[in-house]
Design an enzyme around this catalytic site. Structure first.
Site, mmCIF file in Angstrom:
data_model
loop_
_atom_site.group_PDB
_atom_site.id
_atom_site.type_symbol
_atom_site.label_atom_id
_atom_site.label_comp_id
_atom_site.label_asym_id
_atom_site.label_seq_id
_atom_site.Cartn_x
_atom_site.Cartn_y
_atom_site.Cartn_z
ATOM 1 N N GLY A 211 54.579 35.609 13.742
ATOM 2 C CA GLY A 211 53.711 36.158 13.312
ATOM 3 C C GLY A 211 53.738 37.637 12.694
ATOM 4 N N ASN A 212 52.491 38.082 13.110
ATOM 5 C CA ASN A 212 52.355 39.257 12.190
ATOM 6 C C ASN A 212 51.863 40.620 13.608
ATOM 7 O OD1 ASN A 212 49.456 39.183 12.328
ATOM 8 N ND2 ASN A 212 49.554 37.312 11.414
#
Length: 402
Positions: A211-212
């Site tokens: 993810g981020n």
């Protein structure tokens, strides 16, 4: 709030069961420094009494044009307001407003107001979807009023559907933006805009993902400001955990593939698509069915596969003529050079370029950016609230509509 004059808000309350929720909206308005005059209908007083409205607002409460007639309230209240918000707005109130009827203090106030007017409808689904209500809402929007789409959820009794009053905090955000814009006409009335927000998550196994750091706050600011400017907004949300903005049709997604499907569908009749979400460039090539166990051996390398380039696809295959596409570029170095290259590569009309990093842009309430345009112009936006950047984006979008 600044030390200047307090913004003057008229809070109209129509006779629906959701009237009690307007107390929370009133509290948020007064605590944020607004001067609020509550104007309920006679029917509204069956749900919340005048003493409650007066105590919470610190202002006198009246429903009829004959109260304190020497002050000419049916004219003065609307004339002096910086914004009028009606919450809840019933089907009856919307009909009266659309047809210019003025049989009580609230409807008189609506006719005399020369400021932004916001309606937050609440009613049963069948009433909201009735052709008469649909026509009345369209008329009000065409005249420049902001009519927030109702929420989907539990209604009175056992009924569930679209027609629930949006969360008071989200109505407050729309009112706040309307006050900030002042008497400027809502320039996105009749436009459908699609905004993506948040960050995609690509599953590695049932408990882990790639993810981020994107929080979705900039995308939500874009959605809120578009609503305040009169747009119909579809918000494609990826893993933000944020409450749905009042008035937006929200689609919740998880992965880049999910986001692509939702954006492509929503873009079919959109005037503008703003890709503010941080979409993962890669995903694990193989998702493991069970949790990957930690052992003494070194872990196997994770093979990656490319995710679809949604921005390039939307830009290259516009769903309709004149559609404006806006992208975002999160860069850590050579920000403008990388941004210009990305703009050329993606083929969008506008690209919002900002520097990102830990505790920088992602997760904060502020932003700073340069907006690059396909025509070669560059618009710097100084450090400030994300709503300010959103307003500049919509200004540039509106200027590109034919």
């Amino acid at each position: 709030m600044s030390s200047g004059p307090r913004p003057r808000v008229v809070l109209g309350v129509a006779g629906g069961i959701a009237a009690y929720k307007a107390c929370e909206l009133l509290r948020r308005l007064t605590e944020s420094g607004h001067e609020v005059r509550v104007v309920p209908t006679e029917s509204a007083l069956h749900f919340v009494g005048a003493a409650t409205w007066s105590a919470l607002s610190g202002q006198p409460v009246a429903t009829g044009v004959w109260d304190a007639v020497h002050e000419v309230p049916h004219v003065r209240i609307g004339q002096s307001a910086d914004v009028v918000v009606v919450a809840p707005a019933t089907a009856d109130l919307l009909a009266k407003a659309a047809h210019g009827l003025a049989d009580d203090l609230l409807t008189n106030t609506l006719l005399t107001a020369r400021c932004p007017v916001v309606f937050a409808p609440a009613m049963h689904t069948e009433m909201w979807e009735h052709p008469a209500t649909v026509d009345n809402v369209a008329t009000l929007r065409r005249r420049g009023a902001i009519v927030i789409e109702p929420a989907v959820g539990r209604l009175t009794g056992k009924d569930t559907g679209k027609g629930r009053l949006p969360d008071p905090e989200q109505i407050f955000q729309v009112v706040r933006r309307a006050v900030a814009r002042g008497v400027t006409a809502p320039d996105l009335v009749g436009r459908h805009v699609v905004v993506s927000a948040g960050g995609t998550r690509e599953p590695l196994d049932p408990v882990r993902f790639l993810g981020n750091r994107s929080s979705g706050k900039q995308g939500y600011a874009l959605a809120r400001t578009a609503i305040a400017r009169g747009a119909r907004v579809t918000l494609i949300e990826a893993n933000t955990g944020l409450p749905d903005p009042a008035g937006a049709d929200v689609v919740h997604v998880g992965t880049a593939v999910d986001l692509r499907e939702a954006v492509t569908k929503a873009a079919e009749d959109a005037d503008c698509v703003v890709m503010a979400a941080a979409v993962a460039d890669f995903r694990p090539a193989n998702r493991v069915g069970g949790k990957i166990k930690k052992t003494d051996a070194e872990p196997e390398p994770i093979a990656l596969a490319k995710n679809p380039d949604i921005l390039a696809e939307i830009s290259g295959d516009r769903a309709r003529a004149g559609q404006v596409v806006v992208g975002f570029a999160a860069e850590t170095d050579d920000v403008l050079a990388n941004g210009r290259a990305k703009l050329a590569r993606k083929g969008c009309d506008l690209l919002v370029v900002n520097r990102v990093g830990e505790e920088l842009t992602f997760g904060t309430d502020v932003n700073e950016a340069v907006i690059l345009a396909a025509d070669g112009t560059e618009t710097p936006v100084p450090h400030g609230p994300k709503e300010d950047l959103a307003e500049v984006v919509w200004d540039l979008v509106v200027s590109r509509f034919g």
